[in-house]
Write an enzyme that holds these catalytic residues in place. Sequence first.
Site: not given
Ligand SMILES: [Zn+2]
Length: 607
Positions: A182, A249
């Site tokens: 992501d 994340e």
């Molecule tokens: Zn990163």
Amino acid sequence: MEKGIPMYSPLGHSPTRAPASNTSRSINSLKTIVKALALGLPLYALYGWHTNQALLPSSLSRRGADVNATSQCEQTPLLQPSRNDTLDKAFSFLSTEKFLNESVSRLSGAVRVKTVSYDDLGAVGEDPRWDVFYDFASYLEKSYPLIHSKLQLEKINTHGLLYTWEGSDKNLKPTLFMAHQDVVPVPEDTVPAWTHPPWAGEYDGTYIWGRGATDCKHQMLAAMEAVETLLASGWEPKRTVLLSFGFDEECSGREGAGHLSKFIEDRYGKDSVAVIIDEGGGFEKTWGSLFAKPAAAEKGAADVYITVRMPGGHSSIPSDHTSIGVMSELITAIEAQQYRTHLEDENPYMSQLQCGAAHSPDFPPKLRELLDRRQHATTKTSKANTKPDQLALEAARVGGPPTKYVMQTSQAVDVIAGGAKANSLPERVQVTINHRINIGETPQTVHDRLTEIAAPIAKKHNLTLHAFEPQDESSSDTTPLEPANSIILTQTPHIIDVAPISPADPKSPSGAHTPFSVLAGTTRALYGEDVIVTPSIMTANTDTRYYWNLTRHIFRWGPGYDEQDGPGLGNIHTVNERVSVKKHVHAVRWFYMFLRNMDELEVEVEV
Ligand SMILES: [Zn+2]
Ligand SMILES: *[C@@H]1O[C@H](CO)[C@@H](O)[C@H](O)[C@H]1NC(C)=O
Ligand SMILES: *[C@@H]1O[C@H](CO)[C@@H](O)[C@H](O)[C@H]1NC(C)=O
Ligand SMILES: *[C@@H]1O[C@H](CO)[C@@H](O)[C@H](O)[C@H]1NC(C)=O
Ligand SMILES: *[C@@H]1O[C@H](CO)[C@@H](O)[C@H](O)[C@H]1NC(C)=O
Ligand SMILES: *[C@@H]1O[C@H](CO)[C@@H](O)[C@H](O)[C@H]1NC(C)=O
């Protein structure tokens, strides 16, 4: 890489489980020490210059007046994998224009898939905004055919990708590469400020531009390029290789890394992995040297709410201080005093100072003097020692905020909300304070200090202080009533302990390699022996916080370096994010060499 930018701060999620304490690890370390003493090994052979000395009795932790600065920063020799025509040819191919062109096209294509993660994403499988990760998985499948035909791919929690390249020797613990799929959003009103559009993945002959080009698709694809190349050359690992790619994340890591790490732990057990490499530290030019700085540590974090509740009413008859006034007083008091600048012996920044003193031509004399004094000191610097830490203060003065905050808990009042109308007294005002916690301190340190500051202000304004009172879990779906006339301090779900510090010894007690020495020797083999490898500490957090149970040997490390581009983060999380293609190709070469070295060398993995 999560940078703690308030816009993306992971508030409003359910608690991140703070992993278990380090106690069992400390016990293990002590066992190792006892074993080493029984074998008559010198202690510095165990702990070398990376100073895990907090674990040692002070009489054992010092080598007295004969400290040799060079031996405090022992550099691993260059580690070239053994010669093999097929593999050497494949490695040379990574330096050709043909490979560069091909890898550019694969990374550009990856940037074009808009794998944005948002703070307010709903459940996986329900919120359609997750669906773009299906496209990304297909893109990878198309781009890396050998990986997808020869490795086992398991999808964890739908979009987590776990690739397993089974090694032939089951006694060897796996090598694990992490990255996240992501990226952070591109705010619409910043699009015109981009030199090249954020989602086009344009290549200008030097850089690939776009959101995610550096953070983190470069790291992820570099590892995949290396594995694909090794597969093409017929290499077969003895040591299992795992690739574990999360997908959230940038907004907590709970769905991706949280599930992947549990799955891996269920399969292999605790302390079952040899080494983990994830995004993180890179290169830095300082004191006339080029440092490679894999992060062996990560600061902790704590977001705290402060709420002031006071009576409302018509503002034509106000009290002397409204809730906003009281909050202002609180903020002023908080900012009037910083956390102390303090360098614990086990903080990896100590290693960088020692390496600078040993190898850097322009290492500041004043720092050298303070470092010498610290190393010769008879009283150990301890958490209980509250005297000003002159070494840390001087290093912070020389290095400025980026250096100061590897040795100091940070505090930043990042969000404020309160008041509703010009003629109504504000009944409620709330701020969010973001903290990044220094080695030697804990979230409790933050709680204690805020409580201490708030108590007299509450008393002065005849308010009741409710400081970090346990919340009633049973009534979690109804917001508990806030008491009137009060100052309320609340810990948000965003709380992370300081990460356990990864060992960074140049060799194991028996003289074998350590995961760190393989990392260091690979890096120097690739970039030359002038590069000084030293462990470092990250001020931000990565997905690795979910992986602590799997190994002590976690390095947050971006292995690509392009001399012309210089060190730097490539504008991550802002406009004009880009990655130098030379840097990307070098990272591929590093992953290639590292996998071969991990396979060929005798590596002792300390538990
Ligand atoms: Zn990163
Ligand atoms: C200091 O240590 C280094 C590396 O162990 C060694 O090469 C050097 O000779 C030592 N210097 C002195 C003065 O002992
Ligand atoms: C690489 O791409 C450039 C255009 O971007 C092209 O001019 C060059 O011929 C290509 N080289 C190879 C070896 O394919
Ligand atoms: C070189 O490496 C390849 C791939 O691992 C292997 O198949 C081959 O046997 C090796 N050659 C020699 C001479 O060891
Ligand atoms: C302080 O508050 C309490 C109740 O909240 C009230 O009974 C008391 O009179 C207040 N004292 C002053 C000095 O305002
Ligand atoms: C690590 O292990 C502990 C103890 O078994 C467990 O409670 C915890 O959930 C694990 N941590 C993670 C992040 O999985």
